[in-house]
Scaffold this motif. Structure first.
Motif, PDB file in Angstrom:
ATOM      1  N   GLY A   1       2.290  11.721  -5.804  1.00 21.59           N
ATOM      2  CA  GLY A   1       3.687  11.317  -5.732  1.00 21.59           C
ATOM      3  C   GLY A   1       3.835   9.877  -5.269  1.00 21.59           C
ATOM      4  O   GLY A   1       4.687   9.128  -5.756  1.00 21.59           O
TER       5      GLY A   1
ATOM      6  N   GLN B   1      -0.702  21.759  -3.280  1.00 27.50           N
ATOM      7  CA  GLN B   1       0.488  21.030  -3.731  1.00 27.50           C
ATOM      8  C   GLN B   1       0.900  19.968  -2.713  1.00 27.50           C
ATOM      9  O   GLN B   1       1.350  18.880  -3.097  1.00 27.50           O
ATOM     10  CB  GLN B   1       1.635  22.011  -3.960  1.00 27.50           C
TER      11      GLN B   1
ATOM     12  N   THR C   1       6.434  11.436   0.142  1.00 29.63           N
ATOM     13  CA  THR C   1       5.590  10.357  -0.391  1.00 29.63           C
ATOM     14  C   THR C   1       5.923   9.041   0.298  1.00 29.63           C
ATOM     15  O   THR C   1       6.868   8.959   1.092  1.00 29.63           O
ATOM     16  CB  THR C   1       5.806  10.201  -1.902  1.00 29.63           C
TER      17      THR C   1
ATOM     18  N   ARG D   1       8.915  17.107  -1.479  1.00 32.84           N
ATOM     19  CA  ARG D   1       8.692  18.341  -2.230  1.00 32.84           C
ATOM     20  C   ARG D   1       8.696  19.514  -1.263  1.00 32.84           C
ATOM     21  O   ARG D   1       7.954  19.528  -0.275  1.00 32.84           O
ATOM     22  CB  ARG D   1       7.350  18.295  -2.970  1.00 32.84           C
TER      23      ARG D   1
ATOM     24  N   ASN E   1      -1.633  17.075  -3.071  1.00 29.85           N
ATOM     25  CA  ASN E   1      -1.453  16.469  -4.386  1.00 29.85           C
ATOM     26  C   ASN E   1      -0.160  15.664  -4.457  1.00 29.85           C
ATOM     27  O   ASN E   1      -0.126  14.562  -5.003  1.00 29.85           O
ATOM     28  CB  ASN E   1      -1.460  17.574  -5.442  1.00 29.85           C
ATOM     29  N   THR E   2       0.908  16.205  -3.885  1.00 27.81           N
ATOM     30  CA  THR E   2       2.202  15.525  -3.937  1.00 27.81           C
ATOM     31  C   THR E   2       2.191  14.239  -3.122  1.00 27.81           C
ATOM     32  O   THR E   2       2.711  13.206  -3.564  1.00 27.81           O
ATOM     33  CB  THR E   2       3.314  16.458  -3.425  1.00 27.81           C
TER      34      THR E   2
ATOM     35  N   THR F   1       5.919  16.061  -8.672  1.00 24.39           N
ATOM     36  CA  THR F   1       5.327  14.931  -7.956  1.00 24.39           C
ATOM     37  C   THR F   1       6.046  13.622  -8.214  1.00 24.39           C
ATOM     38  O   THR F   1       5.772  12.623  -7.546  1.00 24.39           O
ATOM     39  CB  THR F   1       3.851  14.757  -8.378  1.00 24.39           C
TER      40      THR F   1
ATOM     41  N   GLU G   1      11.598  21.235  -8.227  1.00 20.12           N
ATOM     42  CA  GLU G   1      10.886  22.376  -8.812  1.00 20.12           C
ATOM     43  C   GLU G   1      11.662  23.035  -9.950  1.00 20.12           C
ATOM     44  O   GLU G   1      11.119  23.879 -10.663  1.00 20.12           O
ATOM     45  CB  GLU G   1      10.591  23.440  -7.740  1.00 20.12           C
TER      46      GLU G   1
END
Length: 922
Positions: free
Chosen positions: A840, A832, A807, A813, A835-836, A656, A469
């Motif tokens: 990712g 997030q 992932t 993350r 999405n990651t 990601t 981040e």
């Protein structure tokens, strides 16, 4: 001589500094000032110099640095278009705000951030209140603050070429006005910078004539007939408006009421924070001055100034904490403190506790430990079997520092080839950024090829994997975030890097990131470096012709828009365009911007499409203008002598794991439609070469099918069905052959939208349906695809339990807001997380594909070279005779990728093509 003596003041003055004004002035005064890695420092340096001058020359007992807060204030309620004409704050300035705030407090000065009002209002309120008991000096050159001048209030601008010092008497002598009249004058004259219209035709000279006759706005209104006819004509239609403008120009006197005189006491310099800031932002020229200031303070600082300040959060402003340890609250630094490695423990245990009476002194550390200069290889320590660190603390253009394990830093002044030959005997080379090292000289690339990527330890890459981040992984930032506990005995930069390497490696081991680092990210770095060096050829003639055609269309559209509007205006100006659309043409304005003016955003215009021909013309104008300004005009100017354009691939830029491209960004080259095809056709293969484009088909949805194990998705992909038509058939309870184009489009929207965390409101906008209908659609979608519903719920549960998600390739993350009581913050963390996991994992897939392609012997023998990675696509340049065979091999390698060392449950399908340009190959 101090201002106290020059003004013959009986008491110690209170200094109130208009911090925002100096920040902006410093930023625009020198746009080229930056750290060695390109981080801008112009505003930080200028503000720091002004603050140190004040400390040195004035020795203030009471000081406050006031800075504008974010968002609207009461003036926007009065006049929604207040400051609506201002451009967005430059990103390079925004990046410096936090370091400036840290510097203010590190220098012992007090910081106030105004919320709901402006810094000028806070200054005016404090000046009015505090001047009753002692003199007030407003540190600013802003004309708006002249209304604050009084018997005990002065303005001082120390940053001008010739300083400016102004009293109320001088102001009246120069202008013929009293400070109390100044808001009235500004109301008539207006202020273009704040978008205050004022009265047309009235400037400062005319206003002065008016106020000689009528000394206030009330007098102008009540004794209008006393004014000459010409002035009456100018004012007649604005007699009501001028009072509105005065509300905007009058500074508030009833904010910042929570601040008392004692809260403004100046504190001793926080030496530790000053040293850290000087190192982080390379403020080497300022460091000795800081030490001098501390020495001066210790010899003459008033005793009561050493009290710890209070904190405030009331009535229109918030008080920044006086002294926050630089590493506090930073995930990376906290982690470094917790790692149990020998070097970390030794450094941490040797560091004295910070507290009352234990503050570090700049006098002890102001002079950096000078590393001995070494210029011949014979004088270097034997590094065989040892770890070596190489750090360029002043940037790659300056001399590097080198150190071996348990040794001292040396400053290398000899040739880079000699240094490289010496380091080749090491067990491992530790450096902050391998990709930057490879750009220093060819010998480093040759050494990496002889050894292997894991011969190097990339500190920035390791820090990125631990906490993706952060926005900055350069050496200055690493030294602050991770080096704090390791500095006890004052190591040089290279020795500090060696200690840092042990901490970071231990932390990666602890977090399960070591395999991701060693098997994927580290080997990828030289691949990216090679791609950057190769660049891609462009057809300058095709660009020129394309630009001419686009410019011709822009000229035609401009003429059409002017004809409909009945006047010429700046189509690129949001305000002027809004006036034409919503005032002249009276189109409905769906919403307003934060500044209060009618929105002319892309979303707004798309909703108005078809309502008036001019809207379609403007949408087309914007599409063409973006093409012209972003690609057609600048890219040919970036060609090298071989006609190739080189981008920079950013490996540490996204949370990601996706790569990004910059300077120029070649990942956003348009792909769809006639314009996209023509744009890509301008990128060409070199002489006797061809381009091979290989693109994953729906890789994110395939990853989703694998991770969710949803039976419908798995079956569709295994049978090679149209996934969107299959999804639509399930959601609408129809046979696949009866699914309409609109139904398929709706299914496609939700298939991809859910990957990015799309909610009902966004889906409603995309499908042009109500929010309730979108909620019903989502519910129906999950009721048919139960595997997906269970998967999303499991991702959320895992995030809550662990505080992070992972992932397929082991990338993680952190999600600190997954337990937030704030609904908006929690919803963002949930999006997030999903999405990651999907994006990712797709990033892991494409990166593994890049490694497979770059390392394949068959492709290497055919002289195939990887040029670009664009989302899920790889672009290679290959000799024409080998292009077809290379395309087949690339597709084979990409299809065989196994993230997490396991094959996906569905096939990875790759679409590929060959052509003499990117458009024909894609």
């Amino acid at each position: 001589m101090s201002l106290k003596n020059r003004l013959d003041l009986a008491a110690e003055p209170v200094f109130l500094m208009d911090g925002s004004a100096f920040i902006y002035r410093g930023f625009f005064a020198n746009r080229n000032m930056q750290r060695s890695d390109g981080f801008p420092t112009n505003a930080l340096v200028v503000v720091t110099r002004v603050l140190m001058r004040i400390l040195r020359e004035e020795r203030p007992q009471y000081f406050l640095f006031v800075k504008d807060g974010r968002g609207k204030n009461f003036r926007h309620d009065i006049f929604p278009l207040y400051k609506a004409n201002r451009d967005a704050t430059p990103d390079d300035l925004i990046r410096q705000m936090e370091p400036i705030e840290r510097m203010v407090t590190a220098l012992g000065m007090n910081l106030e951030i105004s919320d709901g009002c402006e810094a000028d209002d806070c200054i005016a309120s404090l000046a009015a209140r505090l001047s009753k008991e002692r003199p007030v000096i407003i540190v600013s050159g802003d004309k708006d603050l002249k209304q604050c001048l009084g018997p005990n209030v002065f303005m001082w601008d120390p940053a001008f070429k010739e300083e400016k010092l102004l009293s109320a008497a001088q102001f009246t002598e120069e202008s013929g006005l009293t400070p109390a009249q100044w808001p009235d004058v500004q109301a008539l004259v207006g202020d273009t910078s704040d978008n205050i219209p004022g009265v047309p035709g009235i400037g400062p000279k005319t206003a002065a004539k008016i106020f000689e006759i009528c000394p206030s706005l009330e007098d102008i209104r009540d004794h209008f007939v006393l004014l000459p006819p010409k002035l009456q004509d100018k004012l007649r239609s604005h007699l009501d408006e001028m009072f509105t403008w005065r509300k905007l120009t009058t500074l508030s006197l009833d904010v910042c009421t929570g601040l008392e005189l004692g809260d403004l006491l100046v504190r001793p310099i926080d030496a530790e924070s000053c040293v850290a800031l000087a190192e982080e932002f390379e403020l080497h020229a300022l460091r000795r001055e800081m030490a001098s200031l501390e020495r001066m303070q210790l010899s003459g600082q008033p005793a009561d100034a050493k009290e710890a300040p209070k904190t405030h959060a009331q009535n229109g402003s918030r008080r920044a904490e006086a002294s926050v340890p630089l590493n506090e609250g930073n995930e990376g630094s906290e982690s470094a403190r917790g790692v149990s490695t020998a070097s970390a423990q030794q450094g941490a245990s040797a560091q004295p506790p910070r507290g009352a009476g234990a503050q570090m002194s700049l006098l002890d550390v102001a002079e950096e430990k000078v590393a001995p200069q070494v210029g011949t290889a014979a004088d270097l320590s034997d590094c065989r079997g040892l770890d070596v660190a190489l750090v360029w603390p002043r940037g790659t253009g300056a001399a590097p520092h080198a150190a071996v394990a348990d040794g001292e830093d040396i400053c290398w002044t000899g040739g880079v080839d000699d240094l490289c030959r010496w380091a080749a005997d090491a067990r491992c080379i530790v450096t902050p950024d391998i990709k930057s090292l490879l750009s220093v000289a060819p010998c480093w690339r040759e050494l990496l090829q002889k050894k292997s990527p894991d011969f190097f330890m990339d500190l920035g890459l390791a820090a990125y994997l631990i906490n993706p981040e952060e926005s900055d992984y350069g050496w200055p930032r690493l030294a602050v975030h991770w080096g704090g506990p390791l500095r006890a005995d004052g190591p040089g930069p290279a020795q500090l890097a060696l200690r840092m390497a042990a901490v970071l490696e231990s932390r990666m081991q602890q977090d399960g990131l070591l395999e991701l680092y060693k098997k994927l990210e580290l080997p990828l770095t030289p691949v990216l470096s090679d791609m950057e060096g190769r660049g891609i050829a462009i057809d300058a003639g095709a660009f020129e012709t394309f630009l001419t055609d686009v410019q011709s269309q822009l000229d035609r559209l401009t003429a059409e828009v002017y004809a409909v509007a009945g006047k010429e205006f700046n189509i690129r100006s949001a305000q002027q365009l809004g006036d034409v659309l919503f005032s002249t043409l009276e189109l409905p304005s769906p919403r307003k911007t934060k500044g209060g003016q009618a929105s002319t955003s892309q979303e707004t215009l798309e909703k108005l499409a078809g309502r008036h021909p001019v809207v379609d013309s403007i949408l087309q104008f914007r599409k063409l203008e973006k093409m012209r300004s972003t690609y057609l005009d600048p890219l040919p100017r970036l060609m090298d002598k071989q006609g190739r354009v080189h981008t920079t691939f950013n490996q540490k830029a996204t949370a990601t794991g996706r790569l990004s491209s910059s300077n120029p960004n070649l990942q956003n080259i348009p792909v769809r439609g006639e314009l996209g095809k023509r744009m890509r056709s301008c990128f060409i293969a070199g002489p006797d070469l061809a381009l091979v484009s290989a693109d994953y088909s729906q890789v994110e949805l395939r990853v989703l099918a694998h991770m969710s194990q949803d039976e419908a998705l798995l079956e569709a992909f295994r049978k090679g069905e149209d996934i969107h038509a299959r999804t639509a058939a399930l959601v609408y309870d129809l046979p696949s052959e009866e699914v309409s184009a609109d139904q398929r489009r709706n299914a496609k929207t939700i298939n991809f939208g859910l990957i990015y965390g799309m909610g009902a409101q966004k889906l409603a906008q995309e499908l042009k349906i109500t929010t309730n209908e979108a909620k019903e659609f989502i519910a129906r979608y999950f009721s048919r695809l139960t595997g997906l519903k269970e998967f999303y719920e499991s991702v959320e549960a895992t995030a809550k339990r662990q505080g992070f998600v992972t992932t397929l390739g082991g990338r993680r993350r952190l999600l600190p807001d997954i337990h937030s009581a704030n609904g908006q913050a929690y919803a963002l963390a949930r999006r997030q997380a999903i999405n990651t996991v999907i994006q990712g994992s797709a990033a892991d897939v494409i990166k593994l594909a890049m490694l497979a392609v770059a390392g394949d012997a068959q492709l290497r023998d055919s002289k195939a070279r990887l040029l670009l990675q664009v989302h899920d696509e790889l672009l290679l340049e290959v000799p024409q005779a080998a292009a077809q065979r290379a395309g087949e091999r690339v597709a084979e390698l990409m299809g065989a990728v196994m993230p997490g060392n396991e094959p996906l449950s569905v096939p990875l399908v790759v679409d590929w093509g060959v052509g003499d340009n990117w458009g024909s190959a894609h």
